[in-house]
Design an enzyme around this catalytic site. Structure first.
Site: not given
Ligand code: AMP
Length: 118
Positions: A98, A100, A104
């Site tokens: 993770q 972000v 999600h």
């Molecule tokens: P996670 O690693 O599970 O926290 O997933 C975070 C996801 O957010 C990753 O797949 C990124 O590619 C995606 N991500 C990061 N910045 C953005 C953005 N500005 N718009 C859309 N997706 C994003």
């Protein structure tokens, strides 16, 4: 349900607020869905609650209806792109990838998928 909250430092709160652009594919009462910026499958959409919570169990605790809406939106989004079969992934914690810390669901579809996931 507690009062919906936002974090001005949070990327996904800012996307929900329209402060940062994203390709939004679905908006619901409690959730927003937009395309992942680095897609890992032909369909790769993120479904996020409007309220800021750090991970999926926290959303389920805070607002079970929002958690249910995430799952239903995942199906809606996948079907809209022609997929009856799809995968939902919640990374919960930095140790499993993770990056972000706003809940999600990754909705992935449109290619063969291995098991177990890497
Ligand atoms: P996670 O690693 O599970 O926290 O997933 C975070 C996801 O957010 C990753 O797949 C990124 O590619 C995606 N991500 C990061 N910045 C953005 C953005 N500005 N718009 C859309 N997706 C994003």
């Amino acid at each position: 349900m507690s009062t919906p909250s936002t974090d001005p430092e949070c990327l996904f709160c800012r996307i929900v607020a329209g402060e940062i652009p994203a390709e939004i594919v679905h908006e619901g009462e409690r959730t927003v869905a937009f395309r992942d910026i680095a897609p890992q499958a032909p369909t790769h959409v993120l479904v996020v609650p409007r309220a800021h919570t750090p991970n999926a169990p926290a959303t389920a605790e805070d607002d079970a209806a929002a958690f249910a809406e995430i799952a239903l939106t995942a199906r809606t989004v996948a079907r809209a792109e022609g997929h009856e079969d799809f995968r939902i992934v919640f990374n919960c914690g930095a140790g499993v990838g993770q990056t972000v810390f706003h809940t999600h669901a990754h909705v992935l579809a449109g290619r063969p998928m291995g098991w177990p996931p890497g």
